[in-house]
Design a protein around this motif. Structure first.
Motif, PDB file in Angstrom:
ATOM      1  N   LEU A  59       0.832  -1.200   0.000  1.00 28.35           N
ATOM      2  CA  LEU A  59       0.000   0.000   0.000  1.00 28.35           C
ATOM      3  C   LEU A  59       0.871   1.256   0.000  1.00 28.35           C
ATOM      4  N   THR A 101       3.342   2.942  -6.225  1.00 23.83           N
ATOM      5  CA  THR A 101       2.839   3.155  -7.579  1.00 23.83           C
ATOM      6  C   THR A 101       3.151   1.897  -8.374  1.00 23.83           C
ATOM      7  N   THR A 140      -1.700   3.266  -5.399  1.00 25.06           N
ATOM      8  CA  THR A 140      -2.330   2.647  -4.233  1.00 25.06           C
ATOM      9  C   THR A 140      -2.117   3.570  -3.035  1.00 25.06           C
ATOM     10  N   THR A 141      -3.023   3.528  -2.066  1.00 26.38           N
ATOM     11  CA  THR A 141      -2.959   4.449  -0.933  1.00 26.38           C
ATOM     12  C   THR A 141      -3.169   3.693   0.376  1.00 26.38           C
ATOM     13  N   ASP A 192      -6.641   2.169   0.950  1.00 24.01           N
ATOM     14  CA  ASP A 192      -7.099   1.039   0.152  1.00 24.01           C
ATOM     15  C   ASP A 192      -7.042  -0.250   0.977  1.00 24.01           C
ATOM     16  N   PRO A 214      -5.797  -4.018   1.347  1.00 22.38           N
ATOM     17  CA  PRO A 214      -4.765  -4.866   0.752  1.00 22.38           C
ATOM     18  C   PRO A 214      -5.403  -6.099   0.112  1.00 22.38           C
ATOM     19  N   ARG A 269      -5.800  -7.706  -6.669  1.00 18.23           N
ATOM     20  CA  ARG A 269      -6.412  -6.831  -7.645  1.00 18.23           C
ATOM     21  C   ARG A 269      -6.289  -7.502  -9.008  1.00 18.23           C
ATOM     22  N   VAL A 297      -1.416  -6.939  -3.505  1.00 17.05           N
ATOM     23  CA  VAL A 297      -0.859  -5.753  -2.863  1.00 17.05           C
ATOM     24  C   VAL A 297      -0.790  -6.012  -1.360  1.00 17.05           C
ATOM     25  N   GLN A 320      -4.167  10.411  -7.075  1.00 18.07           N
ATOM     26  CA  GLN A 320      -4.011   9.841  -5.745  1.00 18.07           C
ATOM     27  C   GLN A 320      -2.611  10.125  -5.203  1.00 18.07           C
ATOM     28  N   VAL A 379       0.647   9.187  -3.526  1.00 14.93           N
ATOM     29  CA  VAL A 379       1.418   7.960  -3.353  1.00 14.93           C
ATOM     30  C   VAL A 379       2.707   8.278  -2.600  1.00 14.93           C
TER      31      VAL A 379
END
Length: 295
Positions: A47, A50, A89-90, A93, A95, A98, A115, A282, A284
């Motif tokens: 998390l 990029t 990803t942040t 989010d 985990p 995906r 992730v 977003q 990152v």
């Protein structure tokens, strides 16, 4: 890159995955007898990272599309028949797995990317009187939001990003915070703070176009004096709390060029530079961009 488990053997479901499973984890997923070759980096994303999706096609064609959870991300040609998309990803989010869907040349490929979770520290911030009730202005948020949504077709940066100030890192990316005793539910620290001395130089982390200049005197109550740099293709830097601004909107800057100076304008408890890095809207973690060359 980690391929998510399935109740049915992958080879039975998707024969093209044989090459991927037989290769080292995270290396190029070559699709035998197919037109698309896909590489996903980093090998084990977590998390805040990029995720870079690199696609090689076997003939000249329109750019492929890249979709995750029904969201389609910009794809850019970075070399003849070679394309790239960035997936941010942040810390907010979830985990886990995906599914990255890549479509092009009449084919669609679904790749599962795992992730990893990441532990982010918690911090208490006490804003002094006069700054503890700042709400920001509509003008400030409208301009900053428009800047963060910028996706320019040109790519201005080249190689790893540089440190924007020589002060020590005082707050890392992703920190969760209490402000004056109240936990900020949807907040995470959207950048890295450098504890540089008041008036010390702030430089552009990479080449780009100055796309935002905001001043505390003009309503930038939260960000303070601000410089936003468009590095191209959805990659943006925002530098805030400055004491001085040395550039204007539209200026082209090179990596390492002085754009302002450290200050404590806006919602700040003392002199420091906040550097936020945004990818496709977003925030990152900027750290990997400093130590790796993302194409």
């Amino acid at each position: 890159m980690t391929v998510a488990p399935s109740s049915t053997p992958f080879a039975a479901q998707r024969p093209w995955l044989g090459t991927l499973l037989g290769a080292a984890v995270g290396l190029t997923a070559t699709l035998p007898a197919q037109a698309l070759e896909v590489q996903i980096k980093p090998e084990q994303p977590e998390l805040g990272d990029t995720i870079s999706v690199l696609i090689q096609t076997d003939q000249v064609s329109d750019p492929p599309s890249v979709t995750v959870n029904d969201k389609t991300y910009p794809v850019f040609e970075i070399a003849p028949q070679r394309y790239r998309a960035f997936l941010p990803t942040t810390p907010l989010d979830a985990p886990g797995a995906r599914t990255v869907r890549i479509s092009g040349e009449g084919e669609t490929r679904n790749l599962a990317v795992w992730v990893k979770n990441r532990s982010f520290p918690t911090q208490s911030i006490w804003l002094p009187p006069g700054k503890d009730d700042l709400e920001g202005t509509d003008r400030e948020f409208d301009l900053v939001d428009a800047f963060k949504a910028t996706v320019s077709p040109q790519k201005f940066w080249n190689g790893p990003f540089t440190r924007p100030n020589q002060g020590e890192v005082t707050t890392v990316f992703g920190v969760r915070r209490y402000y004056n005793g109240d936990f900020a539910e949807d907040y995470y620290h959207r950048g890295v703070d450098y504890g540089g001395a008041q008036g010390s130089p702030v430089v552009a982390p990479a080449a780009g176009r100055v796309a935002l200049v905001g001043r505390e005197a003009d309503g930038f109550e939260i960000h303070g004096n601000t410089v936003g740099i468009d590095h191209g293709q959805g990659v943006l830097s925002i530098l805030i709390h400055l004491s001085r601004i040395d550039v204007k909107e539209g200026d082209m800057v090179r990596a390492g060029q002085v754009v302002g100076a450290v200050g404590s304008t806006g919602a700040s408890t003392g002199p420091h530079l906040h550097w936020g890095l945004y990818v496709n809207g977003q925030a990152v973690d900027p750290a990997p961009w400093r130590y790796e060359s993302l194409q």
